[in-house]
Design a protein around this motif. Structure first.
Motif, PDB file in Angstrom:
ATOM      1  N   HIS A  39       0.774  -1.290   0.017  1.00  0.00           N
ATOM      2  CA  HIS A  39       0.025  -0.259   0.066  1.00  0.00           C
ATOM      3  C   HIS A  39       1.006   1.211  -0.044  1.00  0.00           C
ATOM      4  CE1 HIS A  39      -2.950   2.989   1.158  1.00  0.00           C
ATOM      5  NE2 HIS A  39      -3.928   2.169   0.962  1.00  0.00           N
ATOM      6  N   THR A  81      -3.142 -10.258   1.280  1.00  0.00           N
ATOM      7  CA  THR A  81      -2.415  -8.858   1.087  1.00  0.00           C
ATOM      8  C   THR A  81      -0.923  -8.927   0.995  1.00  0.00           C
ATOM      9  OG1 THR A  81      -1.927  -6.514   1.658  1.00  0.00           O
ATOM     10  CG2 THR A  81      -2.501  -8.048   3.608  1.00  0.00           C
ATOM     11  N   ASP A  87       1.238  -6.870   1.585  1.00  0.00           N
ATOM     12  CA  ASP A  87       1.602  -6.176   2.675  1.00  0.00           C
ATOM     13  C   ASP A  87       2.311  -7.269   3.778  1.00  0.00           C
ATOM     14  OD1 ASP A  87       1.053  -3.539   1.609  1.00  0.00           O
ATOM     15  OD2 ASP A  87      -1.034  -3.642   2.491  1.00  0.00           O
ATOM     16  N   ARG A  89      -5.402  -1.551   7.086  1.00  0.00           N
ATOM     17  CA  ARG A  89      -5.241  -1.128   5.713  1.00  0.00           C
ATOM     18  C   ARG A  89      -6.641  -1.400   4.957  1.00  0.00           C
ATOM     19  NH1 ARG A  89      -5.396  -4.496   1.864  1.00  0.00           N
ATOM     20  NH2 ARG A  89      -4.803  -3.133   0.241  1.00  0.00           N
TER      21      ARG A  89
END
Length: 294
Positions: free
Chosen positions: A62, A108, A110, A188
């Motif tokens: 992100h 994700t 991330d 997020r």
């Protein structure tokens, strides 16, 4: 005779007390079990994963994590020119190794990005849907993620190199289940995904998990203008600055709530078309840093 009566009364009272305090088969506590994917909170997301309707998933970390993550993870290295220089941080490499929590993580990227930071010792993610976690494990063989079991556990566990994935209900978590508290929480796409009526309970859960002095990097969606019905729709549900401050600012464990950035989603033609078709005139993604008291 009087003494015998007293003794009999004493024995009778003892028997009554024993009957009231001895657990019966029906009153014994049942073993803790992970929440089923069919419960109301999870069934919607199970269908989305089953139908592969996961348009929220991105193939890059992100942008706000890249830009502000080094305020929580000083060793974070990336080549993005937008990365800011951290001026101060509670968590330093010399102090300790940093633990990171990612609620409603899905698959994700991330997770992988965070786990590969040299000062991060452990990343823990939770999701209600097993398929999401299995997809992450398959996409990231470098972590060698394998299923593990613990007796009487409220979550299913998958553990790998520096990373642990939990399958269950986020609201069942506390620091004992997660093996400790976290210096950083990355929200997020989490608070915007849950029903608005669950927000207070959600924030309370994060409060149980954040380490003193830790920080929450929070991203929300602000459906800023348009038709009222569209502004209230979701997920992702609208969580504007006023709502974030209402939820966090006056809590006894919160030191500061700071809005650090916002991004106009209508700069992206595809997002403008998506939200515009829903009756919205403007939508912003907001980024906050919420700092816990020491």
């Amino acid at each position: 005779l009087f003494d015998m009566t007293i003794i009999n009364l004493t024995l009778l009272l003892s028997m009554i007390t024993l009957m009231n305090t001895t657990p019966t088969t029906s009153s014994l506590s049942t073993p803790a079990l992970p929440a089923q994917e069919t419960i109301e909170k999870l069934s919607r997301w199970k269908k989305r994963w089953d139908d592969n309707m996961i348009g929220w998933h991105n193939d890059q970390p992100h942008k706000f994590l890249l830009k502000y993550g080094n305020q929580m993870i000083p060793s974070m290295n990336d080549n993005d020119d937008t990365t800011t220089t951290a001026t101060s941080s509670t968590c330093t490499e010399s102090d300790h190794q940093i633990r990171v929590f990612v609620p409603l993580c899905g698959k994700t990227v991330d997770l992988a990005f965070l786990a590969q930071q040299k000062s991060v010792s452990n990343v823990v993610g939770i999701d209600g849907i097993r398929k999401a976690l299995e997809a992450f494990a398959k996409d990231n063989p470098i972590f060698d993620i394998q299923e593990t079991k613990k007796e009487n556990d409220v979550v299913e566990r998958m553990e790998g190199n520096g990373i642990e994935l939990l399958r269950g209900d986020l609201f069942d978590l506390n620091h004992e289940v997660t093996g400790g508290k976290f210096h950083m929480i990355l929200d997020r796409a989490s608070i915007v995904a849950i029903q608005p009526t669950l927000r207070e309970q959600y924030v309370e859960t994060l409060g149980k998990l954040i380490h003193p002095g830790g920080k929450i990097l929070l991203m929300t969606v602000d459906r800023r203008s348009g038709k009222e019905e569209a502004k209230k729709a979701g997920p992702p549900f609208s969580v504007n600055e006023a709502e974030v401050r209402r939820l966090y600012q006056d809590l006894d464990w919160v030191e500061e709530v700071k809005l650090v950035d916002e991004y106009d989603e209508f700069q992206d033609p595809s997002m403008k078309a998506k939200f515009g078709s829903q009756g919205l005139d403007s939508v912003y993604e907001l980024c906050f840093i919420i700092t816990a008291k020491q």
